[in-house]
Design an enzyme around this catalytic site. Structure first.
Site, PDB file in Angstrom:
ATOM      1  CB  VAL A  12      36.044  35.482  36.327  1.00  0.00           C
ATOM      2  CG1 VAL A  12      36.175  37.000  36.244  1.00  0.00           C
ATOM      3  CG2 VAL A  12      35.608  35.078  37.730  1.00  0.00           C
ATOM      4  CD  GLU A  57      45.359  34.927  38.824  1.00  0.00           C
ATOM      5  OE1 GLU A  57      45.951  35.756  38.101  1.00  0.00           O
ATOM      6  OE2 GLU A  57      44.867  33.875  38.378  1.00  0.00           O
ATOM      7  N   GLY A  67      42.731  31.511  35.099  1.00  0.00           N
ATOM      8  CA  GLY A  67      42.815  32.377  36.264  1.00  0.00           C
ATOM      9  C   GLY A  67      41.549  33.198  36.399  1.00  0.00           C
ATOM     10  CD  GLU A  68      39.645  36.412  33.483  1.00  0.00           C
ATOM     11  OE1 GLU A  68      38.411  36.190  33.567  1.00  0.00           O
ATOM     12  OE2 GLU A  68      40.185  36.818  32.434  1.00  0.00           O
ATOM     13  N   GLY A  69      39.681  33.689  38.736  1.00  0.00           N
ATOM     14  CA  GLY A  69      38.639  33.155  39.606  1.00  0.00           C
ATOM     15  C   GLY A  69      37.645  32.310  38.848  1.00  0.00           C
TER      16      GLY A  69
END
EC number: 2.4.2.21
Length: 359
Positions: free
Chosen positions: A99, A175, A317-319
């Site tokens: 991210v 997240e 994930g992670e954005g």
């Protein structure tokens, strides 16, 4: 101090008059009517958001990554060690994760927020909103109390609103938390009414021979905790997690400022489902970045009535997806603000949406 109910009541409606003006403006740009399709629709959607005052534009950009551990990890639903949450959060502060790369490319700041990492001491460089050292094991107890969920929602909403006051006009959610696709699947199953078997996926490369156990864990969590699908806070508190609550808070906070928020993947869809149960008024502010490769993604998005802009088969994930889609938002703003107009070029097109300037 405002209560959660007070803040939910401040979420403004989308402005239909501003959207109509934007539609007329876009139809007069130097192109056949409707030829940019979803990009035009996105610009019109942005124009209707009161926080952008009728003109689609992007100021500062921020991706808020909610980091937390989950007690349900103990049920064998993830293959990564629980310690990876803290390690990766620390890597985010160094700017070395996925991210971080994508956000830097998009010109966005990454805010790494500890809402429940299971470490003895707070990790330096993280924004500390830690509620506890991980949520409860949803297979045997609620994830958290309702009071904890409401307080974290309020804290994140206030943090998001403060960023908006400081010039952020485009938010992304992300997240980080080992085993967090399990509570996400529980939320999706609860709110959509679909069976856990339809929404539980492999998450971060869970071996397929362990999938049956993960499905059983989700089913047990729902049966034990009996979350009320009409009550988003209840669902998050009983079968969610602190990272999921945090993402819902960003969505509610951005919407309360009349500003857009880019969803990421499956985890963010689950948080969005819960947030929309709290306030259906936030839905027009949610922009789906990409289609997650996780199994229940389509089910969650269909329930939300959202169609993603990208399909890159991602499930990091992670954005990461939210950051990747930020240039699409900027592109919609660019065509709205910078394209020439048909009238200025003395071009008259027939009222046929399939016409082409070159035909």
């Amino acid at each position: 101090m405002q209560t959660l109910a007070d803040l939910l009541n401040t979420i403004p409606a989308i402005d239909p008059a501003a959207m109509s003006r934007a539609q007329r403006h876009i139809d007069g740009l130097l192109k056949p009517v409707g030829s940019l399709r979803r990009l035009e629709a996105l610009a019109i959607q942005l124009a209707g958001m009161p926080g952008l005052t009728g003109i689609p534009h992007v100021g500062k950009k921020a991706v808020l990554v909610m980091c937390a551990d989950h007690g349900v990890w103990e049920e064998g639903v993830a293959i990564s060690p629980k310690e990876v949450t803290g390690i990766q959060a620390e890597n985010m502060t160094r700017g070395t994760t996925g991210v971080c790369m994508l956000a830097a490319q998009a010109g966005a700041n990454v805010h790494v927020i500890d809402v429940g990492i299971d470490t003895a001491e707070p990790i330096p460089g993280l924004i500390n909103m830690r509620v506890a050292r991980g949520s409860g094991n949803i297979a045997s107890a609620p994830a958290m109390s309702r009071r904890q969920a409401e307080k974290l929602l309020l804290d994140v909403i206030c943090y998001t609103r403060e960023l908006a006051k400081n010039g952020v006009t485009l938010f992304g959610v992300g997240e980080l938390g080992m085993a967090n696709t399990t509570p996400a699947a529980a939320i999706v199953s609860t709110i959509t009414g679909r069976d856990p078997e339809e929404v539980v996926g492999i998450g971060a490369n869970l071996p397929t021979d362990k999938l049956a156990n993960k499905i059983d864990v989700v089913r047990r969590a729902i049966t034990l905790n009996q979350p009320n699908p009409q009550d988003g806070v209840d669902v998050l508190a009983k079968v969610g997690g602190f990272d999921l609550v945090g993402m819902a808070g960003v969505m509610l906070g951005a919407a309360s400022c009349g500003l857009p928020v880019l969803l990421d993947g499956f985890l963010s869809y689950a948080a969005a489902l819960a947030a929309c149960q709290m306030s259906p008024a936030i839905k027009p502010y949610l922009i789906p970045s990409h289609l997650s490769a996780e199994k229940g993604a389509r089910i969650a998005l269909s329930h939300l009535g959202l169609e993603p802009y990208l399909n890159m088969e991602m499930r990091l994930g992670e954005g990461s997806g939210a950051a990747l889609a930020m240039p699409i938002i900027e592109a919609a703003c660019a065509i709205y603000n910078n394209m020439g107009e048909l009238a200025a070029s003395n071009i008259v097109l027939p009222g046929n949406t399939t016409s082409d300037l070159n035909s």
